[in-house]
Design an enzyme around this catalytic site. Structure first.
Site, PDB file in Angstrom:
ATOM      1  CG  ASP A 116      -1.852   0.986   1.403  1.00 39.96           C
ATOM      2  OD1 ASP A 116      -2.868   0.627   0.310  1.00 39.96           O
ATOM      3  OD2 ASP A 116      -2.310   1.877   1.939  1.00 39.96           O
ATOM      4  CE  LYS A 154      -1.908   5.039   1.619  1.00 39.49           C
ATOM      5  NZ  LYS A 154      -1.491   5.054   3.022  1.00 39.49           N
TER       6      LYS A 154
END
Ligand code: ADP
Ligand code: ASP
Ligand code: MG
Length: 814
Positions: free
Chosen positions: A677, A681
């Site tokens: 994750d 980003k």
């Protein structure tokens, strides 16, 4: 004298005719001419029935039956019983003649224009007779006069041309001799020199009234209809349209010529010459002031007075090398059309003279194409001119206003508004009067075009945004709540009108063209249709609303693949789904390119740091000429939670379990704990800083043992965490010894990105990061040593929803 005309809806049934009576009882003038249309719908029915009869289709009798019934019912409801029989017998005898005419069409299998006019005239003849008898029975001093004895035309059946000399003479004689206060006359009908019935064209009752008003130098001509005047646009298509209180003859003529059906275009000419004011009034709201059409209104300071459209237009183009510099081609072209009685609605000719392009009504296309190709057969056979090129299913939209000529930039504004909304313009014409600018567009785009233009020119900058929301889980639900709460404020303060037109979750979807009631969306959605993301897109596409925004609150890869469809239709995309922007660089690039090409913003602020304005800030830094040297960030609310709570008195397993239970991790916790994750980003931030990078190029020093990473169920994952507790405790101990805290850090520098666990010493910007907060440090050319810092809650439904909301507002200000 005053002339009042009541249209089809105003006299559609006994209830409405009673309203007409009330209006007439209020007239104080000595003489009043009342022109009436056929009962609403009867003209269409007569035309349809006569077509059926001439096609030798016996169902025409059904139509005839309906026509009879509607008139008989009107008599029975309006006329006192004692007077009914004489009126019924006159009407029945007229209906018998009508039946005979239809039988004639049936038996010869043909409907000549002459017979058609004769048949259709019964609509007005019957309505005017019945209404007159009703008014008499109500005590008005009324009399009936057949307009065919007053209005004389040529024999161009269907749309005959008036002989004003004869007509004015007959009108003068009649009105001078007449002693009654109220004279009721049928609109639309007239007669030829030879005494045959003719008609003045669809909508022609307005014209009848104008002819009579002009002949008698009337004080005023009132057109009573079903709307409160001439509107800034057709109120049936543009909800925000408003009645215009004053408008000039020329503006009204231009608007009606370009489709404002409320006034039949030829109506204005006879009264304009005599400067008789026209007032358009609403039979159903007589107290409304309506529209006053007079000589010069100076536009009341307004440039654009109205927007209208003509549907069912085709473009014909004549082109070829043989046209250049040769005089007389245009003359022959227009002569050919004129001989065929085809009216040209719009003309454009390129100055190269290489082509002439005209707009005509769809129904004239076949006739026109044949006539033109015949007329230029010689040139076509020599390849000097190409056979005529036809494009159908088009429409014209026109801006109208007397003062437009003295203002620059209106056409620019018109075309950019259409362009922004993906309305393709096929041809443009500006009237020599400069009172109108017209554009030919696809018929399917008319509603969108009218509404966008109306918003731009009339709605004092209130912008409507039409949202289509997919995904109404935690974030989506909060987002809808926030809109419901803020709507009023947005409208008043930001001049934004937000409407949610469609919503969907994975099970069902629901649409409401006027906006879904956000107080009740859960029930509405539960009762919706079966969800289907392709059907969802098709619906958004076919609704074809201006300023449409697709909002993706899902985490679905499939949904993220549908963005190009939206962007290509100039529908903006706002998403908190990270998949699109962190997938292949080529896909991310394509989305960015489409957004630019189609003028449709693609915004994903919530992909990094939820509602924190990280991407927006980055964009502004770059747009203002800054360069990013380094990004350092803690971007995972979940990992922050885990490492803020982990120490030597709890197990790592228990902390992760707690994080999962409290909703701080994805349902599959490895997505967070493996660092994927965070990789996504930092990838997005690197790309937004102008770097070409893919996820595989990001270094990930995982703190998880290999074995934990390779588990394939949540259960196995948690067991492996228990098994490796000592290694986690070791990480903690090392950090504690170094008087540091563990933080999962993402970094981008010199074109390289990496993510991993780091020991953060006291005094570092990351050291005191609480709970699930995020922090980003931008080191740039302008902020080389002291970075620009953005810090705050970086996870949670409420803040994510507010980040999506912020993107929507950005689109509103776009
Ligand atoms: P009537 O039967 O009374 O003659 P029409 O149907 O001919 O009425 O004309 C009224 C209709 O014109 C309205 O109901 C409206 O739908 C349509 N219309 C189109 N453009 C405009 C406009 N700019 N302003 C008002 N009405 C318009
Ligand atoms: N009844 C005719 C029509 O429907 C004329 C009119 O109503 O103006 O076209
Ligand atoms: Mg009309």
């Amino acid at each position: 004298m005053k002339v009042l005309k009541f249209g089809g809806t105003s006299v559609a049934n006994p209830e409405n005719i009673n309203r007409v009576k009330k209006i007439l009882l209020n007239q104080s003038e000595k003489k009043v001419a009342v022109v009436v249309s056929a009962f609403g719908g009867i003209t269409d029915l007569l035309l349809k029935t006569s077509q059926l009869a001439s096609n030798q289709d016996t169902t025409y009798k059904k139509g005839l039956g309906e026509i009879e019934e509607q008139h008989i019912i009107a008599i029975k409801e309006l006329i006192p019983v004692k007077s009914q029989s004489a009126i019924l017998s006159k009407v029945k005898s007229d209906l018998n003649v009508l039946e005979t005419l239809l039988e004639g069409a049936f038996s010869i299998g043909e409907l000549t224009p002459k017979l058609s006019d004769k048949i259709v005239s019964y609509g007005e003849l019957l309505s005017s007779f019945i209404i007159c008898e009703f008014l008499k029975s109500e005590g008005l001093d009324a009399t009936f006069k057949d307009s065919r004895q007053l209005i004389i035309t040529d024999n161009a059946y269907g749309k005959a041309n008036v002989d004003f000399n004869k007509t004015n003479q007959l009108c003068n004689d009649y009105f001078k001799a007449n002693q009654h206060q109220t004279i009721v006359l049928p609109g639309f009908v007239a007669s030829s020199n030879s005494g045959d019935t003719t008609t003045l064209g669809r909508g022609g009752s307005d014209y009848t009234a104008a002819i009579i008003a002009a002949s008698q130098n009337g004080d005023v001509l009132e057109i009573w209809t079903d709307v409160s005047g001439m509107f800034t646009a057709n109120p049936k298509l543009v909800k925000q349209a408003k009645s215009v209180s004053h408008i000039s003859y020329e503006e009204a003529m231009e608007l009606s010529h370009f489709g404002a059906k409320v006034l039949y275009p030829p109506t204005i000419q006879p009264v304009l010459n005599k400067e008789i004011p026209i007032i358009i009034k609403n039979t159903f709201k007589p107290e409304d002031i309506g529209t006053h059409i007079t000589k010069n209104t100076n536009g009341n300071g307004k440039t654009v007075r109205g927007i209208s459209h003509v549907a069912n237009i085709s473009l014909l183009s004549l082109e070829g090398p043989g046209m250049i510099g040769i005089p007389g081609i245009s003359k022959r072209f227009f002569e050919t059309l004129s001989l065929e009685n085809i009216s040209v609605v719009l003309i454009t000719q390129a100055s190269s003279e290489h082509s002439i392009c005209i707009g005509i009504s769809d129904e004239d296309v076949d006739k026109a194409v044949k006539a033109i190709n015949d007329a230029f057969a010689y040139e076509i056979s020599n390849n000097k001119i190409k056979p005529v090129i036809v494009e159908t299913d088009l429409a014209i939209v026109a801006l109208v206003g007397d003062n437009m000529k003295s203002h620059q930039g209106l056409s620019g504004k018109m075309f950019s508004t259409l362009g922004k909304n993906n309305v393709n313009i096929r041809a443009i014409a500006q009237g020599a009067s400069e009172r109108n600018i017209s554009a030919v567009i696809k018929k399917a785009d008319v509603k969108k075009a009218l509404n966008s233009l109306h918003e731009e020119f009339f709605e004092e900058n209130i912008k409507q945004l039409n949202l289509f929301v997919m995904g109404v889980g935690n974030v989506g639900a909060k987002f809808l709540d926030q809109i419901a709460q803020q709507r009023k404020y947005l409208k008043e303060e930001l001049k934004l009108n937000l409407r949610v037109i469609g919503i969907s979750n994975s099970r069902t979807m629901a649409f409401n063209e006027n906006g879904i009631d956000l107080e009740d969306w859960k029930t509405i959605l539960a009762n919706g249709k079966k969800a289907d993301k392709d059907v969802f897109f098709k619906t958004v596409e076919s609704l074809n609303y201006r300023n449409s925004v697709f909002v993706d609150n899902t985490a679905s890869e499939e949904v993220s693949q549908s963005y190009p469809n939206y962007l290509k239709n100039s529908i903006s995309v706002v998403t908190c789904n990270k998949i699109a922007c962190s997938s292949d660089y080529t896909y991310y690039q394509e989305l960015k390119k489409l957004a630019k090409q189609y003028n449709s913003p693609f915004l994903f602020e919530t992909n990094v740091g939820a509602g924190l304005p990280i991407i927006d800030t980055l964009k502004h830094l770059i747009a203002s000429g800054d360069k990013i040297n380094k990004i350092q960030a803690v971007l995972s609310g979940s990992l922050n939670f885990v490492f803020n709570n982990f120490n030597d008195s709890v197990t790592f397993h228990d902390v992760v379990k707690q994080a999962q239970e409290e909703g701080y991790t994805e349902p599959d916790p490895t997505i967070d704990l493996s660092g994927i994750d965070v990789m996504r980003k930092i990838l997005i931030l690197a790309r937004e800083s102008g770097n070409q990078l893919d996820i595989e190029q990001i270094e990930n020093e995982s703190f998880l043992p290999k074995e934990s990473l390779e588990t394939n169920s949540n259960e196995a994952f948690f067991t492996s965490l228990k098994d490796h507790e000592s290694s986690f405790q070791k990480l903690f101990k090392e950090a504690q010894d170094a008087e540091s805290k563990l933080k999962y850090v993402a970094q981008f520098e010199n074109g390289k990105a990496k993510v991993g666990l780091q020991k953060i010493p006291k005094g570092h910007d990351f050291y005191n990061l609480e709970g699930s907060d995020n922090i980003v440090l931008f080191y740039t050319e302008r902020y080389p040593n002291q970075p620009m810092i953005i810090k705050g809650a970086g996870a949670g439904a409420e803040v994510t929803a507010s980040g999506i909301f912020a993107d929507i507002i950005r689109i509103g200000n776009f």
